[in-house]
Design a protein around this motif. Structure first.
Motif, mmCIF file in Angstrom:
data_model
loop_
_atom_site.group_PDB
_atom_site.id
_atom_site.type_symbol
_atom_site.label_atom_id
_atom_site.label_comp_id
_atom_site.label_asym_id
_atom_site.label_seq_id
_atom_site.Cartn_x
_atom_site.Cartn_y
_atom_site.Cartn_z
ATOM 1 N N ASN A 493 21.854 -3.985 55.047
ATOM 2 C CA ASN A 493 21.437 -2.952 54.100
ATOM 3 C C ASN A 493 21.803 -3.439 52.694
ATOM 4 O OD1 ASN A 493 20.917 -0.703 52.584
ATOM 5 N ND2 ASN A 493 22.170 0.702 53.791
ATOM 6 N N TYR A 494 20.784 -3.772 51.917
ATOM 7 C CA TYR A 494 21.015 -4.348 50.594
ATOM 8 C C TYR A 494 21.199 -3.293 49.501
ATOM 9 C CZ TYR A 494 19.981 -9.032 52.340
ATOM 10 O OH TYR A 494 20.027 -10.233 53.021
ATOM 11 N N THR A 495 21.264 -2.013 49.906
ATOM 12 C CA THR A 495 21.434 -0.953 48.911
ATOM 13 C C THR A 495 22.669 -1.156 48.034
ATOM 14 O OG1 THR A 495 20.260 0.661 50.264
ATOM 15 C CG2 THR A 495 21.749 1.519 48.578
ATOM 16 N N PRO A 496 23.862 -1.410 48.622
ATOM 17 C CA PRO A 496 25.027 -1.614 47.753
ATOM 18 C C PRO A 496 24.902 -2.845 46.873
ATOM 19 C CG PRO A 496 25.588 -2.096 50.041
ATOM 20 C CD PRO A 496 24.251 -1.428 50.054
ATOM 21 N N VAL A 497 24.164 -3.847 47.341
ATOM 22 C CA VAL A 497 23.940 -5.049 46.534
ATOM 23 C C VAL A 497 23.080 -4.711 45.324
ATOM 24 C CG1 VAL A 497 22.996 -7.379 46.503
ATOM 25 C CG2 VAL A 497 24.149 -6.536 48.567
#
Length: 527
Positions: A493-497
């Motif tokens: 999940n690249y959301t925090p990135v």
């Protein structure tokens, strides 16, 4: 200086001054009090203001785009009850925003509010942080909406030529990005027209969304030869997601993304206040009514469509006629099973496509007004260009900037849809962080100094504000959790990135450069 016009420093000391204290005979008086020279054409009424936010929320757009997510993570239970949960907490965010909007009705919206509520010492940084999260979040919304429309057009073409099982044509990722660019081009052209034309389109968009919802929620389950039971719709929990997640609580949390993604974009009512009559009253009404109506019609739409769901694994399978696009398969299958042809389902997808088109159009309108206001205060590169308006009083360059940025934000899809998802994740989390920041300042630093406008929550303002802030904090963490196990480069999940990257760029640019020259909202009055 014209008689009755106060300096912006005086406006800071008195956040809201009764209009009766000034001898102004037009709707621009409060804007002048806040330190801005009116440049936009004030033609919108409360219905038009509502229409912009409602058409950006667009339940047909959000639910259609992420229906696969809802089915995968929890299914009917998460969609049915998760919608109401997300709707309740979204309303607390909207109520808090509406209260602040009533006091500060400017196109800048959130970033202007943060500056006024954070106090003189923190105002520039608070404004900078909120503004960049807001504008990038808005660009991400336009990107995700128009790219979703391009993908749906791809599915419509596939089904129209026979579907996956009939040798249908499936457009390549390059064709999809070209379609996306074409949609943005049309939206930019429409947004280059006068506000009266945009108001007309906005009202059509709102009517289309409402009528489309009721048409489809009744038509699809009626046509379907096999329908789900009431027990299935209200009690079935799909834990067989194939993503290696077994905890029902975890699954439920991930399934909330469909609802929360849909219920975004209502800050448009704030960004349109400089073009709205009686903005300190009608802006808040637009925010609250857009959320309220969306919650009701969205839940009705979800129930109606889910009654036509009988085989979740097949709907999510890439081997079905729609190539795994669940809601398209529901529409197509309903008509094909009854009439031997899925043409009726394709027409229904056309109804949804028009709603998504209007959603993207209104989203770009909001984008351009935010860019206009943010650049008016010198926060953007080449600011002098983006806040120019043409003879029709439209921020033309800001419109085309929004189209260009939204096109560029979709380009990562050519490499990987995972990379693209990382980009548009800012549309939910990034935008909600921008919503929460001025509310946070309202309930902390400005707790005792905030003076409300015509709409206010009275003694409940602090409580509602804290609920809103805590909800945004919660979903920021929840939607950053892994969505599949084991975690690989394709399942991460690249959301925090993405959101963390935006935070890093915003803060670092502040420390390195902006703190030396950006002072927050500045007056453009000839004083």
């Amino acid at each position: 200086m014209a008689e009755g016009v106060i300096k912006i420093s005086e406006a800071e000391e008195a956040p809201y001054l009764p209009l009766s204290d000034y001898d102004f005979s037009n709707n621009d008086s409060r804007l002048i009090q806040l330190g801005y020279k009116p440049k936009l054409n004030r033609r919108l009424g409360v219905i038009s203001n509502f229409a912009f936010s409602f058409s950006i929320i667009s339940v047909l757009t959000g639910i259609t785009t992420l229906y696969n997510t809802g089915l995968t993570y929890g299914g009917p239970v998460v969609m049915t009850y998760g919608w109401l949960i997300a709707g309740f907490f979204t309303m607390t965010v909207g109520l808090s925003m509406a209260e602040i909007c009533a006091s500060y009705p400017t196109s800048g919206g959130l970033y202007y509010w943060s500056a006024k509520l954070a106090g003189k010492d923190w105002a520039p940084f608070a404004s900078w942080l909120t503004g960049w999260f807001n504008i990038v979040g808005q660009w991400a919304v336009t990107t995700s909406v128009d790219f979703s429309l391009a993908q749906l057009i791809q599915v419509i073409i596939l089904l129209s030529t026979g579907g996956m099982n009939g040798g249908g044509y499936r457009a390549s990722k390059y064709i999809v990005i070209i379609i996306h660019g074409g949609i943005l081009l049309v939206h930019a052209v429409i947004n280059s027209l006068s506000i009266s034309v945009l108001s007309f389109f906005g009202q059509i968009a709102a009517a289309w969304n409402i009528l489309g919802v009721f048409l489809l929620m009744i038509l699809i389950p009626t046509v379907a030869t096999e329908r789900a039971s009431t027990k299935f719709v209200f009690t079935h929990f799909n834990a067989d997601n194939g993503e290696g997640i077994n905890s029902k609580v975890y699954i439920f949390v991930l399934g909330l993304l469909m609802s929360q993604y849909t219920l975004t974009g209502y800050d448009a009512s704030a960004h349109m206040t400089e073009e709205t009559k009686d903005a300190d009253k009608n802006g808040p009404k637009g925010i609250i009514s857009a959320i309220g109506v969306s919650i009701v019609v969205g839940w009705a739409f979800l129930l109606g469509i889910t009654f036509a769901v009988t085989n979740i694994p097949y709907l999510l399978s890439s081997d079905n006629d729609a190539g795994g696009y669940a809601i398209a398969q529901v529409f197509y299958q309903a008509f094909k099973n009854r009439y031997g042809s899925g043409v009726g389902g394709i027409v229904c997808l056309g109804v949804v496509s028009v709603a998504i088109f209007f959603c993207g159009m209104s989203s770009m309108t909001s984008n351009s007004r935010m860019a206009y206001a943010f650049s008016r205060d010198g926060a953007m590169p080449f600011s002098s260009v983006w806040h120019e308006v043409n003879k029709q009083e439209v921020p033309l360059y800001a419109v085309w900037l929004s189209a260009l940025v939204s096109f560029c934000m979709a380009l990562p899809s050519l490499g990987s849809l995972v990379a693209f998802q990382a980009m548009v994740s800012i549309a939910t989390i990034g935008l909600y962080i921008a919503y929460a920041l001025p509310i946070f300042f309202r309930v902390t630093l400005a707790r005792k100094t905030f003076v409300p406008g015509p709409f206010n929550l009275g003694r409940y303002g602090i409580l509602v504000g804290w609920i809103a802030v805590l909800w945004v904090s919660t979903i920021t963490v929840l939607f950053s959790l892994p969505v599949a196990y084991p975690i690989t480069k394709d399942t991460l999940n690249y959301t925090p990135v993405a959101v963390g990257g935006l935070l890093f760029l915003t803060v670092s640019s502040w420390i390195i450069s902006a703190r030396h020259w950006f002072k927050g909202p500045i007056t453009n009055l000839d004083i």
